[in-house]
Design a protein around this motif. Structure first.
Motif, mmCIF file in Angstrom:
data_model
loop_
_atom_site.group_PDB
_atom_site.id
_atom_site.type_symbol
_atom_site.label_atom_id
_atom_site.label_comp_id
_atom_site.label_asym_id
_atom_site.label_seq_id
_atom_site.Cartn_x
_atom_site.Cartn_y
_atom_site.Cartn_z
ATOM 1 N N LEU A 148 1.117 -1.204 0.011
ATOM 2 C CA LEU A 148 -0.083 -0.055 0.090
ATOM 3 C C LEU A 148 1.195 1.376 0.066
ATOM 4 C CD1 LEU A 148 -2.624 -0.939 2.641
ATOM 5 C CD2 LEU A 148 -2.850 -1.094 0.113
ATOM 6 N N LEU A 149 2.114 1.115 0.163
ATOM 7 C CA LEU A 149 3.198 2.310 0.419
ATOM 8 C C LEU A 149 4.352 1.824 -0.281
ATOM 9 C CD1 LEU A 149 2.343 3.763 3.889
ATOM 10 C CD2 LEU A 149 1.590 5.040 1.736
ATOM 11 N N GLU A 150 4.528 1.824 -1.276
ATOM 12 C CA GLU A 150 5.625 1.070 -2.016
ATOM 13 C C GLU A 150 6.770 2.134 -1.748
ATOM 14 O OE1 GLU A 150 5.068 0.249 -6.116
ATOM 15 O OE2 GLU A 150 3.607 -1.243 -5.734
ATOM 16 N N GLN A 151 7.895 1.517 -1.494
ATOM 17 C CA GLN A 151 9.385 2.120 -1.202
ATOM 18 C C GLN A 151 9.171 3.054 0.031
ATOM 19 O OE1 GLN A 151 12.306 1.792 -3.061
ATOM 20 N NE2 GLN A 151 11.143 0.477 -4.069
ATOM 21 N N ALA A 152 8.165 2.972 0.899
ATOM 22 C CA ALA A 152 8.166 3.306 2.353
ATOM 23 C C ALA A 152 8.395 2.177 2.979
ATOM 24 C CB ALA A 152 6.963 3.871 2.569
ATOM 25 N N TRP A 153 9.652 2.266 3.838
ATOM 26 C CA TRP A 153 9.999 1.389 4.746
ATOM 27 C C TRP A 153 10.102 1.724 6.125
ATOM 28 C CZ3 TRP A 153 11.723 -3.635 2.779
ATOM 29 C CH2 TRP A 153 11.720 -3.484 1.217
ATOM 30 N N ARG A 154 9.732 0.713 7.148
ATOM 31 C CA ARG A 154 9.969 0.879 8.544
ATOM 32 C C ARG A 154 10.427 -0.140 9.301
ATOM 33 N NH1 ARG A 154 10.178 5.421 11.278
ATOM 34 N NH2 ARG A 154 8.468 6.413 10.225
ATOM 35 N N PRO A 155 11.360 0.063 10.280
ATOM 36 C CA PRO A 155 11.930 -1.180 10.907
ATOM 37 C C PRO A 155 10.867 -1.519 12.166
ATOM 38 C CG PRO A 155 13.261 0.745 10.890
ATOM 39 C CD PRO A 155 12.219 1.177 10.441
ATOM 40 N N TYR A 156 10.716 -3.092 12.378
ATOM 41 C CA TYR A 156 10.359 -3.398 13.516
ATOM 42 C C TYR A 156 11.166 -4.785 13.823
ATOM 43 C CZ TYR A 156 6.497 -1.010 11.112
ATOM 44 O OH TYR A 156 5.523 -0.117 10.460
ATOM 45 N N TYR A 157 11.004 -4.896 15.313
ATOM 46 C CA TYR A 157 11.772 -6.132 15.881
ATOM 47 C C TYR A 157 11.240 -7.268 15.271
ATOM 48 C CZ TYR A 157 14.565 -3.242 19.188
ATOM 49 O OH TYR A 157 15.242 -2.290 19.881
ATOM 50 N N LEU A 158 12.140 -8.274 15.214
ATOM 51 C CA LEU A 158 11.683 -9.578 14.973
ATOM 52 C C LEU A 158 11.099 -10.257 16.230
ATOM 53 C CD1 LEU A 158 14.279 -10.018 12.380
ATOM 54 C CD2 LEU A 158 12.221 -11.100 11.730
ATOM 55 N N ALA A 159 9.969 -10.774 16.375
ATOM 56 C CA ALA A 159 9.444 -11.050 17.642
ATOM 57 C C ALA A 159 9.567 -12.840 17.972
ATOM 58 C CB ALA A 159 8.005 -10.518 17.924
ATOM 59 N N CYS A 160 10.674 -13.302 17.319
ATOM 60 C CA CYS A 160 10.736 -14.646 17.225
ATOM 61 C C CYS A 160 12.180 -14.979 17.338
ATOM 62 C CB CYS A 160 9.821 -15.358 16.248
ATOM 63 S SG CYS A 160 10.275 -14.942 14.602
ATOM 64 N N GLY B 57 10.281 -21.506 9.402
ATOM 65 C CA GLY B 57 10.744 -20.197 8.649
ATOM 66 C C GLY B 57 9.914 -19.229 8.810
ATOM 67 N N GLU B 58 8.776 -19.226 9.768
ATOM 68 C CA GLU B 58 7.910 -17.851 9.727
ATOM 69 C C GLU B 58 8.393 -17.027 10.771
ATOM 70 O OE1 GLU B 58 3.258 -19.414 9.234
ATOM 71 O OE2 GLU B 58 4.049 -19.028 11.091
ATOM 72 N N LEU B 59 8.127 -15.752 10.637
ATOM 73 C CA LEU B 59 8.651 -14.592 11.244
ATOM 74 C C LEU B 59 7.447 -14.060 12.052
ATOM 75 C CD1 LEU B 59 10.843 -13.140 8.586
ATOM 76 C CD2 LEU B 59 11.479 -14.734 10.269
ATOM 77 N N GLU B 60 7.614 -13.247 12.992
ATOM 78 C CA GLU B 60 6.673 -12.481 13.723
ATOM 79 C C GLU B 60 6.950 -11.242 13.894
ATOM 80 O OE1 GLU B 60 4.773 -12.583 18.252
ATOM 81 O OE2 GLU B 60 4.657 -14.595 17.194
ATOM 82 N N THR C 56 12.632 -8.692 23.041
ATOM 83 C CA THR C 56 12.835 -9.448 24.181
ATOM 84 C C THR C 56 12.292 -10.994 23.992
ATOM 85 O OG1 THR C 56 12.681 -7.349 25.453
ATOM 86 C CG2 THR C 56 12.553 -9.318 26.792
ATOM 87 N N LYS C 57 11.089 -10.988 23.419
ATOM 88 C CA LYS C 57 10.478 -12.225 23.288
ATOM 89 C C LYS C 57 11.306 -13.250 22.608
ATOM 90 C CE LYS C 57 6.010 -14.048 21.424
ATOM 91 N NZ LYS C 57 4.904 -13.901 21.225
ATOM 92 N N ALA C 58 12.137 -12.826 21.499
ATOM 93 C CA ALA C 58 12.745 -13.496 20.562
ATOM 94 C C ALA C 58 14.063 -14.013 21.353
ATOM 95 C CB ALA C 58 13.321 -12.561 19.238
#
Length: 332
Positions: free
Chosen positions: A106-118, A124-127, A184-186
Motif C-alpha cells: 500500500l506504500l511502495e518504497q516506504a520502509w519502517r523497521p520492526y523487531y523480529l518477535a521470534c 521459517g515463519e517470522l513474527e 525481548t520475546k525473541a
C-alpha cells in the motif's frame, strides 16, 4: 547501509549523481565562502563513505536485496496494535534480537523497521508486533490494511540486541517497553533453546496503562516451568498526547530497576543488559529514557560494553513523509 540500501535499488551510478548534486548544492549555499580546499575535503569524505557503502553492498551480493513474504496470520491485540506472522519466499537468516524493515504494497518504497518477535525456527515463519501511530504511515498500512494471504517485503536483518555468541554463562537483564517486548520475546526463545549456557534471566517489562502487557498470555505460559526466568511487570503512567513514554526518570519501571540492581550487589559487573525501548515513543523521550537507565546501570557497576541497545537507530530517523525511507526503529 550499503547492504540495506540495495532494497531501494541503489546502484553505484546513483552515488555519482548524488555526489554531483550535493557538491553543487553546497557550493550554492556557501557562496563566497566556498573554496577549492573545502570542496576537496567534502569530496574525500563523500567518497570514503560511498566506498564503504559499495563495499558493504558487494559483500552481500550472495543474498537478495529484499525478501518477499506472505502474511500467514494477522491478529489484533488492541485496536491499533497487531501481531503479524509472515513466511518469506526464500530462506531468511537472522539472529534473535534483530530487526528488519518492512514495506507494505500500500506504500511502495516506504520502509519502517520492526523487531523480529521470534527466534529462528525451522518452519521459517517470522513474527512482528506493529502499533499504528498515524493514518498515513507504514505501521497503519500493516495494522489496518494487511490481510492473511497478502504480501510484504523485508529488508536484511540488522540490530545490536543479539546475544553475544561467545559470552560465557552470565546473568541477563532484559528491559523492555511497548513493542520493544518483541525483541525481548525473541531473546527469551533463543535463551530457552540453548540451555547449555546457564543464564539467570530477569525481565523488567514496562506496560501501558489501559493496555497492560499486550502479549501477557504468551508471557504467562512461557514463564511456567522455567525457574531461570524472573519476570517483573509494571504499569506506566497514562500516555500524554505524544504517545507512550519509555522509562523516564520518574517512572515506576526505574524504581523497580533500582530494587532489582540492589538485590545482588557486586553481580552487576557480570551481567549483560538488553534494552528494548518502545520504538513508538518520541525521540526526546527515547533519549531521556536511555540516559536514565544507563545512569542507573553504570552506578550499579554494569560495564558499558555489557549494555546492548539499538537506540542509535531508534533516534536516527530523518524526515516525516510516509514515502521517506527510515533506518531507525520508529513507528509510522
Amino acid at each position: 547501509m550499503g547492504r540495506d540500501h540495495r532494497k531501494l535499488g541503489v546502484r553505484p551510478a546513483h552515488f555519482d549523481a548524488f555526489e554531483v548534486a550535493l557538491i553543487e548544492a553546497l557550493r550554492m549555499r556557501a557562496g563566497a565562502r566556498w573554496t577549492g580546499e573545502l570542496e576537496d575535503a567534502w569530496l574525500r569524505m563523500l567518497r570514503l563513505a560511498v566506498s564503504a557503502m559499495v563495499r558493504g553492498a558487494d559483500e552481500a551480493i550472495a543474498e537478495p536485496p529484499s525478501w518477499e513474504a506472505t502474511v500467514t496470520s494477522h491478529e489484533f491485540r488492541t485496536p491499533h496494535l497487531a501481531v503479524l506472522r509472515v513466511r518469506p519466499h526464500q530462506p531468511y537468516a537472522f539472529r534473535a534480537g534483530q530487526y528488519a524493515s518492512l514495506e507494505s504494497p500500500l506504500l511502495e518504497q516506504a520502509w519502517r523497521p520492526y523487531y523480529l518477535a521470534c527466534a529462528p525456527h525451522p518452519d521459517g515463519e517470522l513474527e512482528f508486533h506493529v502499533r499504528a501511530q498515524r493514518a498515513d504511515g507504514v505501521s497503519d498500512a500493516l495494522v489496518h490494511g494487511t490481510r492473511v494471504g497478502g504480501t510484504v517485503r523485508l529488508s536484511a536483518p540488522r540490530g545490536a540486541l543479539a546475544l553475544p555468541e561467545r559470552t560465557p554463562s552470565a546473568d541477563v537483564l532484559l528491559i523492555a517497553s511497548g513493542t520493544g517486548w518483541a525483541a525481548t520475546k525473541a531473546l527469551l526463545q533463543h535463551i530457552d533453546s540453548e540451555r547449555s549456557r546457564a543464564h539467570r534471566v530477569r525481565l523488567l517489562l514496562d506496560g501501558r496503562t489501559g493496555e497492560g502487557v499486550y502479549d501477557a498470555a504468551y508471557l504467562e505460559d512461557f514463564r511456567l516451568g522455567r525457574p531461570w526466568l524472573t519476570v517483573l511487570t509494571c504499569q506506566a503512567e497514562p500516555a500524554g498526547p505524544a504517545g507512550p513514554a519509555g522509562p523516564s526518570a520518574d517512572r515506576p519501571a526505574l524504581r523497580v530497576l533500582d530494587k532489582m540492581l540492589a538485590q545482588r550487589p557486586g553481580a552487576a559487573a557480570r551481567q549483560h543488559v538488553f534494552l528494548a525501548l518502545a520504538p513508538e515513543v518520541p525521540e526526546a523521550s527515547m533519549t531521556d529514557s536511555l540516559r536514565a537507565v544507563a545512569a542507573r546501570l553504570a552506578a550499579a557497576g554494569v560495564p558499558a560494553s555489557h549494555i546492548h541497545h539499538d537506540t542509535a537507530a531508534l533516534t536516527g530517523v530523518t524526515g516525516t513523509s510516509a514515502s521517506t525511507t527510515r533506518t531507525g526503529l520508529r513507528s509510522a
